[in-house]
Design an enzyme around this catalytic site. Sequence first.
Site, short mmCIF file in Angstrom:
data_model
loop_
_atom_site.label_atom_id
_atom_site.label_comp_id
_atom_site.label_asym_id
_atom_site.label_seq_id
_atom_site.Cartn_x
_atom_site.Cartn_y
_atom_site.Cartn_z
N HIS A 137 67.83 55.62 -15.08
CA HIS A 137 66.87 54.83 -15.86
C HIS A 137 65.82 55.72 -16.50
CE1 HIS A 137 68.85 51.58 -13.93
NE2 HIS A 137 68.47 51.99 -12.73
N ASP A 147 66.45 49.06 -2.39
CA ASP A 147 65.16 49.74 -2.45
C ASP A 147 64.19 49.16 -1.42
OD1 ASP A 147 65.41 51.65 -4.74
OD2 ASP A 147 65.88 49.83 -5.84
N HIS A 172 71.33 47.11 -14.69
CA HIS A 172 72.54 47.62 -14.04
C HIS A 172 73.75 46.79 -14.45
CE1 HIS A 172 69.06 48.22 -11.33
NE2 HIS A 172 69.53 49.45 -11.28
#
Lengths: 331, 331
Positions: free
Chosen positions: A58, A111, A218
């Site tokens: 990213h 995450d 994604h």
Amino acid sequence: MRRLINDPYNIVEEMLEGFCKAHNKHVKLLENDGRVVVSKKAPVKDKVGIIIGGGSGHEPLFLGYVGEGFADAAVIGNINTSPSPEPCYNAVKAVDAGKGCLYMYGNYAGDVMNFDMGAEMAAAEGIRVETVLVTDDVYSSTEIKNRRGVAGDFYVFKVAAAKAALGYDLDAVKSAAEKANANTRSMGVAMSSSTLPITGKTIFELEDGDMEVGMGIHGEPGVRRTKIEPADKVVDEILGYILPDLPFNEGDEVSVLVNGLGATPLMDLHVAYRRVAQVLEEKKIKIYNSFVGNYATSMDMAGMSITLMKLDDELKELLDYPCDAPYCVIK
Amino acid sequence: MRRLINDPYNIVEEMLEGFCKAHNKHVKLLENDGRVVVSKKAPVKDKVGIIIGGGSGHEPLFLGYVGEGFADAAVIGNINTSPSPEPCYNAVKAVDAGKGCLYMYGNYAGDVMNFDMGAEMAAAEGIRVETVLVTDDVYSSTEIKNRRGVAGDFYVFKVAAAKAALGYDLDAVKSAAEKANANTRSMGVAMSSSTLPITGKTIFELEDGDMEVGMGIHGEPGVRRTKIEPADKVVDEILGYILPDLPFNEGDEVSVLVNGLGATPLMDLHVAYRRVAQVLEEKKIKIYNSFVGNYATSMDMAGMSITLMKLDDELKELLDYPCDAPYCVIK
């Protein structure tokens, strides 16, 4: 496959080596952890530590926003994959200056799990770490707490980092990040997929000439797939989701981010920006300032997202606060 | 076709409208000429006027480098097409502060013809305009004066603009630009073509998975076409042309620009930068500073170019001189 790479299994390490060499005035790799990019100024005395991160792919998110007045460290995962707990913890050890640290990242399950474990490891040593999840992608869920974080990361990180740089304590810095997140909404459109280095294949199929409105960075599914429509129509549709969601109302003042997903020309982003400005003007929403470019990408994905952050005096001051990071200089 | 546009015949006007709205703290369109982007600070008292330009489709080149400490104006052509003489002349009228102006642009026949006519129109009114052509693309000709200008534009413009900002006269500013150009070499590789908005087709054919080393930013033919090779091999081949050409020697100090052509991820550019740094280290050529990103693009072309500028004390000072333009802030 149009990528320029070497060993796909080593691509993140090679990127990090190149990044820390190219931007060696700003950042370095942590000596004991090759997945933590730290500011050369960190730890900064009497400042809350600002730690951001997430999967690779990213760029310039996350590592491009490490520097003076911005993040103290970025924790780096593999492509589209969360970093593991150890680098999350090592980042805390590297940047904590006694005032605790704030983790900020887009709201993805991997995450959350790994950063939370990093925070627990730090807590076991008496270092307080708080977390703010970015949840700006309006189409990803009807419930705000379940939404994903996309380009709005930029605003939330910038605001919190400025609050920290001004010397505020962890509660105040966290509170500024929460306010920025609460005021920020994004949505995007993809005109192509992105290429995974290891497989050499795209992460999903999208026929040439098609687009998908609302797609995640994604490749998470969007609202609808159709032939590519005129830019103005796409912008109107996206704003049709974003504006009522907060809602943004007549008289509000906003910052606008028209973000490229990686393969969309700056020319097209400005064509889209033009329409955003027209619509906001019609609705009497005032644009305070604007950012147009590749801020949160999906490698070689063609596409664009629009992010609006509603401003008050505090957010304006924090957004304008000087910073000097490899991919964001504000003076 | 993966572009996000409206009417392809109006794309440059729409881009300019969006650009001048998004970056309205830095620039505006000239009132009497919609193809001239001028700095809000121009004309600057007692300063040589710096005017850059050329065809559209290479953003952020040229308009992104208009601002304080950088160019005073950019003259904007259609896609891959020189601007006509009138805007070249109108730019002079808008930014001249009595010390004359310097035109700088890549060496393409159409640009030379049109900017020269603009200079003649200005001369007829007693305004002195000098020209420096950028000729950094090593593969485009064996004769330096016949070479094309590519990403090296960035260095030549930056250096001359800083010299002008320091208050030097037109001869000195021209001389600094000439020195920067003489010290700069570039070469690129394309992994895809770019898409012309009007036809919706690519400007040349390149099979998916193929690359062409040495290709120009408008698709001018390169050295050879082959399957995409590992990044390190590509970098080595490009440096194999650049380094002996100046030549760059042991003990030299350089600035490095790894430039994306539009659709190549920042990840890949840093992988390539890593190899550039390794090779220069092996050859004991010192890197003074580096730029990695999209500086001179070809819309949605996948590809990368490498530019080196050999530095001396004057060039270092001018490169480091502060500037504040939409796509280049140096503080």
